[in-house]
Scaffold this active site. Structure first.
Site, PDB file in Angstrom:
ATOM      1  N   ASP A 265       0.870  -1.165   0.000  1.00 57.04           N
ATOM      2  CA  ASP A 265       0.000   0.000   0.000  1.00 57.04           C
ATOM      3  C   ASP A 265       0.913   1.224   0.000  1.00 57.04           C
ATOM      4  OD1 ASP A 265      -2.085   1.765   0.006  1.00 57.04           O
ATOM      5  OD2 ASP A 265      -3.177   0.824   1.657  1.00 57.04           O
TER       6      ASP A 265
HETATM    7  C1  BGC Z   1      -4.999   3.292  -0.078  1.00 60.27           C
HETATM    8  C2  BGC Z   1      -5.057   2.265  -1.182  1.00 60.27           C
HETATM    9  C3  BGC Z   1      -4.858   2.944  -2.508  1.00 60.27           C
HETATM   10  C4  BGC Z   1      -3.527   3.684  -2.489  1.00 60.27           C
HETATM   11  C5  BGC Z   1      -3.209   4.424  -3.772  1.00 60.27           C
HETATM   12  C6  BGC Z   1      -3.734   4.138  -0.154  1.00 60.27           C
HETATM   13  O1  BGC Z   1      -3.783   5.184   0.756  1.00 60.27           O
HETATM   14  O2  BGC Z   1      -5.063   2.647   1.175  1.00 60.27           O
HETATM   15  O3  BGC Z   1      -6.291   1.590  -1.152  1.00 60.27           O
HETATM   16  O4  BGC Z   1      -4.924   2.014  -3.548  1.00 60.27           O
HETATM   17  O5  BGC Z   1      -3.554   4.638  -1.442  1.00 60.27           O
HETATM   18  O6  BGC Z   1      -4.050   5.497  -3.950  1.00 60.27           O
END
Ligand code: BGC
Length: 752
Positions: A265
């Site tokens: 993530d």
């Molecule tokens: C979120 C993810 C997301 C990623 C990219 C993170 O803060 O938890 O679900 O895909 O950001 O935007």
């Protein structure tokens, strides 16, 4: 003569072409098996090139190997539509004019269809949009289990039940990946709250982990064959998910045989040594500004960049670890960008709008419909619509799933359009003012929702108008603002916000012909549940919200959605909140302890008095009535290969076409360990015309009867009596089919 010259030229051209094909390196030759191509590419790469492809070069991309002509990876959120492009290393909008999309219904709505066919349609459609936008990894779908109705991100997930989530996630992945776009299933694992999400440490027993929180991820990997997975921010047993060898090496890559890429993530990696050895393959979003922080290029300072390269070169970390990560990334690129046979995709097509509308209509759940108040009858001449969510764009906001849509049909507009066709007048009153911001990271709705009236005045105006209408439709719920349904924050209360309960009560007093329809991604309290005659659960439905809602309210679509989560009376009716014990939620000193074990959703409320729930898991009504006939059991296989099929005749005894979801829950009559009262193990949605009977076919193998024994880390089937409970919701069981399993068995997670 002329013909001969042309032929000669063609032969020469063919010869040249053949000669140059012979020189094509193996990794570019797509007649060869992918593994051969991957190994060939890897053998030609330097250490620096291998390190380069395993970390980001911008907010959403990572480089390929330019020297070899291998393209990079381009990710996009997910999971309900294709996110608009951001600047190279900023979250701000790039300001592109070709990145508007169709917003599909939120995944809660998809789960509420209880229809794997809708899930495939969803995956195929969103995959086509991703492909057209040249993205090769879609950051979604999400399958974290709804442990608490306060989780701000529940709208991005598929409800509270591991079996339902598993059946819905698999076709989504297949549909996406048929486009040569990888699905990246998130957030692996135990990312069940947003409070302290960056560091909260989940402590959960092994049985609960395997029976509740892992099955949907396992199905995504072993059945959906997902090409990517996203370990989340949280910790499990003291280690961040991205640096957790138990989750990544033992379970994901070991037991489940995952051959794809584990993508962090954004900003979820913390330590080179740990991450290098724990099974994470790609690092994205570490907190650099991308421009001037770091020696030359901030991305070089990622944990899986120069610091990792240095430790490889000085022998601190092994080369085969790097090779494994690079090999997986190459495999991902070959499956996506370097698959020359993949389709081209399409964006904002009529088919995608039609899919969004169909899934939306099928996911809306009719909770209550006293005196057949719905569908809107032909006698109605004037409808009053009340509520902010009838006029609010809900595709913007909520965090990373925020979208820039090509168009969004608002609920009020959908209702007005349909009403106009029927010669019905529609008036509107706001009723309350909630969130008027309408902006997220530079995507603006362009709506001005300001209203200066006091709360009292808003109610008084709505009440006055309600008295003049033949029927009132309230459209409220939550929204995508912080502390509602949004990333990084949880809800602060189980109640509807902004005074809505008072508005609903006042409307009911003014005009009891009241429909309450809430758009949310979570359950909420309903103090007015016994009074209001018709209650509809909507979700965030996306671009076609207004049309899908009008389709159901006016009866063009007969509702067939079922709740994918329990709507309990109060917060304390969810086990995680039963004791108001902050070590269970939101955690103390960084730890959150899942003391409730398996008691999630209906597995807990099944032990409470029926009065503790408003609407049970699996509940949902129709404009017609169904009668379930006697189930027939057939047994195949032998004692060591348990296979049962139960067929249930479903008769439509009402006047319109409809669909019923026949649900099968398994109960272990006598077990050596404590087990839930019952657990969903099969379901089938059947369409039936009035007066007709169709068969629901439900199948069960040994997994349907097993529990996870943490002592020897094996699934365990105990010989003895079980019951297959057949019903139309978890609290409406109409038949019991006894089965006797003849032989006890145990098997490891790796033996499926
Ligand atoms: C979120 C993810 C997301 C990623 C990219 C993170 O803060 O938890 O679900 O895909 O950001 O935007």
């Amino acid at each position: 003569m002329k013909t001969n010259l042309i032929t000669a030229a063609l032969v020469a051209a063919m010869f040249t072409a053949t000669a140059s094909f012979a020189d094509v390196p193996a990794y570019l030759d797509d007649s060869l098996p992918i593994e051969e191509r991957v190994n060939d590419a890897l053998s030609k790469m330097t250490v620096a090139e291998k390190v380069a492809i395993i970390h980001a070069q911008s907010k959403f991309s990572s480089p390929g190997v330019q020297r070899l002509g291998i393209p990079g990876v381009w990710c996009t959120d997910g999971p309900h539509g294709i996110r608009p492009d951001v600047l190279w290393d900023e979250w701000d909008q790039a300001g592109a004019t070709n990145d508007s999309c169709v917003a599909f219904p939120a995944l809660t709505c998809l789960a509420a269809t209880w229809n794997p066919e809708m899930s495939y349609l969803y995956g195929k459609s969103i995959g086509e949009e991703a492909r057209y936008r040249n993205k090769n990894v879609l950051l979604g779908p999400g399958v974290n289990i709804n442990r608490t109705p306060l989780n701000g991100r529940n709208f991005e997930y598929m409800g509270e039940d591991p079996y339902l989530s598993s059946r819905i996630v698999v076709p989504y992945i297949k549909g996406v990946q048929e486009n040569g776009v990888a699905a990246c299933v998130k957030h692996y694992a135990l990312n069940n709250q947003e409070v302290d999400r960056a560091f909260v440490n989940v402590l959960v027993d092994d049985r609960t982990l395997h029976e509740i929180y892992l099955p949907a991820f396992k199905a995504a990997v072993t059945e959906g064959e997902a090409w990517a997975i996203m370990p989340g921010y949280n910790k499990y047993n003291g280690e961040h998910a991205c640096e957790n060898p138990v989750l990544l090496l033992d379970i994901l890559k070991g037991d489940w045989g995952f051959d794809g890429v584990a993508i962090s993530d954004w900003g979820a990696v913390h330590n080179t040594d740990k991450v290098a050895q724990s099974g994470l393959d790609m690092e994205f979003g570490s907190w650099t500004n991308g421009l001037n922080w770091g020696a030359s290029n901030a991305y070089d300072n990622y944990y899986l960049a120069k610091p990792y390269e240095k430790m490889i070169l000085d022998g601190t970390l092994p080369m085969d670890g790097l090779d494994d990560k690079a090999r997986r990334v190459l495999r991902l690129i070959m499956r996506t960008e370097m698959n020359r046979h993949r389709p081209y995709g399409s964006l904002n097509s009529d088919e995608h709008y039609a899919a969004a509308r169909k899934i939306g209509g099928e996911g809306i759940v009719l909770l209550k419909n006293q005196n057949d108040l719905l569908p809107v009858s032909s006698e109605v001449r004037k409808i009053l619509v009340v509520g902010e969510n009838a006029i609010k764009m809900m595709t913007v906001g909520g965090g990373s799933s925020s979208l820039k849509v090509q168009r969004e049909m608002l609920p009020l507009d959908g209702i007005k359009a349909k009403a106009a066709d029927c010669g019905i007048e529609v008036a509107y009153e706001r009723g309350y003012v909630g969130d008027v911001t309408g902006e997220y990271n530079g995507v603006t709705t362009g709506q001005n929702l300001n209203d200066d009236r006091s709360a009292e005045q808003l109610i008084a105006d709505a009440v006055k108008a309600a008295k003049e209408a033949d029927m009132v439709i309230f459209i409220g719920g939550l929204n995508k603002a912080d502390h509602q349904n949004a990333e990084a924050t949880d809800r602060e209360s189980f109640a509807l916000p902004y005074n809505q309960d008072r508005v609903i009560e006042a409307l009911y007093e003014a005009n009891p012909r009241l429909v309450v329809m809430n758009l949310t991604g979570n359950a909420y309290s309903m103090p007015w549940v016994n009074k209001v005659p018709a209650i509809v659960q909507g979700w965030y439905i996306g671009s076609e919200a207004g049309n899908a809602i009008a389709d159901v309210l006016f009866g063009d679509v007969n509702p067939s959605g079922k709740l994918p989560m329990t709507f309990a009376k109060e917060l304390k009716d969810y086990a995680a909140h039963a004791e108001a014990d902050s070590t269970m939620y939101p955690g103390v000193g960084g730890d959150v302890i899942y003391k409730e074990g398996l008691n999630v959703g209906y597995r807990y409320t099944d032990r409470l008095k029926p009065s503790r729930i408003n609407y049970a898991f699996g509940h949902g009504l129709s404009y017609t009535d169904f009668k379930l006939g006697k189930p027939e059991l057939s047994v195949a296989g032998d004692e060591s290969d348990v296979r049962y099929t139960v067929t249930v005749p479903v008769t439509n005894i009402g006047g319109v076409d409809g669909a019923e979801v026949v649900q099968a829950y398994v109960r272990d009559v006598k077990s050596s360990v404590a087990r839930p009262e019952k657990e969903l193990r099969a379901f089938a949605k059947v369409k039936v015309a009035p007066g007709q009977t169709e068969e629901a076919v439900l199948t069960f193998d040994r997994n349907a009867f097993a529990y996870y024994d943490p002592d020897d880390a094996k699934w365990t089937l105990e010989a003895g009596k079980f019951e297959i409970l057949i019903g139309t919701s978890s609290d409406n069981i109409v038949a019991k089919v006894p089965v006797t399993v003849g032989k006890s068995q145990k098997w490891a997670d790796s033996e499926r």
